[in-house]
Write an enzyme that holds these catalytic residues in place. Structure first.
Site, PDB file in Angstrom:
ATOM      1  N   SER A  29       0.950  -0.933  -0.526  1.00  9.75           N
ATOM      2  CA  SER A  29       0.114   0.149   0.466  1.00  9.75           C
ATOM      3  C   SER A  29       0.703   0.875   0.203  1.00  9.75           C
ATOM      4  CB  SER A  29      -1.044   0.063   1.318  1.00  9.75           C
ATOM      5  OG  SER A  29       0.008  -0.135   2.946  1.00  9.75           O
ATOM      6  N   HIS A  53      -1.526   5.397   6.717  1.00  9.97           N
ATOM      7  CA  HIS A  53      -0.806   5.531   5.240  1.00  9.97           C
ATOM      8  C   HIS A  53      -0.437   6.782   5.123  1.00  9.97           C
ATOM      9  CE1 HIS A  53      -2.343   1.643   4.725  1.00  9.97           C
ATOM     10  NE2 HIS A  53      -1.646   1.565   4.194  1.00  9.97           N
TER      11      HIS A  53
END
Length: 270
Positions: A44, A252
């Site tokens: 990711s 993230h």
């Protein structure tokens, strides 16, 4: 504090479920396809989960962003071809079985981030959110052991196949940033000692990745310096905290994290 721990735990449990991965010991190697000049592999942090503007071609789960550092680099540099196959939640098993097809003799650049999923970081976050400092410390210790054992072996296998598939490529393995700015603005959530323990685990993860990359002749790009002062709890974070409305984006990089953190790190490694 208890309410914030419970809320974080619910999010982390969902994050854990989203990060299941294939065992590299049983994973098949991805079949060959047409070789690309630049191939962006990984999880990711390379797909751009958290950066927004997701590409329709990435499907529902991979969250490949037009703001991810591989796309930004490819747009700024003339390439014969570009294959963007990084996918949210990928571990070394998925990279082996699903992403290596575009590698070939004509590949000149490969970038990737991988290792966080294999190390069980999502489970660590869950434990730290609901279990207290003692259990958090134990979970971090188990993750560090996994980094030294299973992850190290998995990376060796993956890196060997990458080199076999792309013998002429410059391979850049990028690391992970610290999650938390210590002494920062967050008054809720994990206590400071747990945040410090998680940052230390990231340092160990980066060390293992860098060592295995060097053993295979790959470059390692450290991003911790670029993200210093931009972690969760800082005044200008480049990482998402827990987001119950977009759970896969929690922890993230944001779009600035990709363009100002990861992209310069890739450039410096070339």
């Amino acid at each position: 504090m208890r309410k914030s721990r419970i809320a974080a735990a619910g999010c982390s449990l969902l994050l854990t479920a989203a990060c299941a991965f294939v065992d590299p010991a049983t994973a098949q190697v991805a079949p060959r396809t047409a070789a690309a000049g630049y191939v962006a592999l990984g999880d990711s942090y390379s797909s751009g989960a958290g950066a927004g503007d997701y590409l329709p071609s990435s499907g529902k789960n991979c969250k490949r962003s037009s703001r991810a550092y591989p796309v930004l680099w490819a747009e700024a540099h003339a390439q014969s071809s570009f294959s963007f196959v990084a996918c949210n939640g990928a571990g070394t098993g998925e990279v082996l079985s699903e992403q290596l097809g575009p590698l070939g003799a004509r590949t000149r650049l490969v970038s990737l981030t991988v290792g966080g999923t294999d190390s069980g970081f999502a489970t660590v976050m869950t434990t730290c959110a609901i279990g207290g400092t003692s259990r958090c410390t134990s979970a971090v210790s188990r993750a560090r052991s996994a980094m030294d054992g299973t992850l190290s072996r998995n990376l060796d296998r993956l890196y060997s196949v990458i080199r076999d598939r792309a013998p002429a490529a410059r391979v850049v393995v990028l690391g992970y940033p610290h999650l938390y700015h210590l002494g920062g603005r967050c008054s809720l959530g994990l206590p400071e000692d747990e945040r410090a323990s998680l940052n230390s685990a990231v340092d160990h993860l980066n060390q293992v990745i860098a060592q295995r990359a060097a053993a295979h002749g790959f470059a390692f790009a450290d991003v911790t310096g670029a993200f210093t002062g931009h972690e969760i709890c800082s005044s200008t974070p480049w990482l998402h905290g827990v987001d119950v409305l977009a759970i896969t984006e929690s922890y993230h990089p944001t779009a600035p994290g990709q363009s100002l953190g990861y992209l310069p790190a890739l450039d410096r490694a070339l």
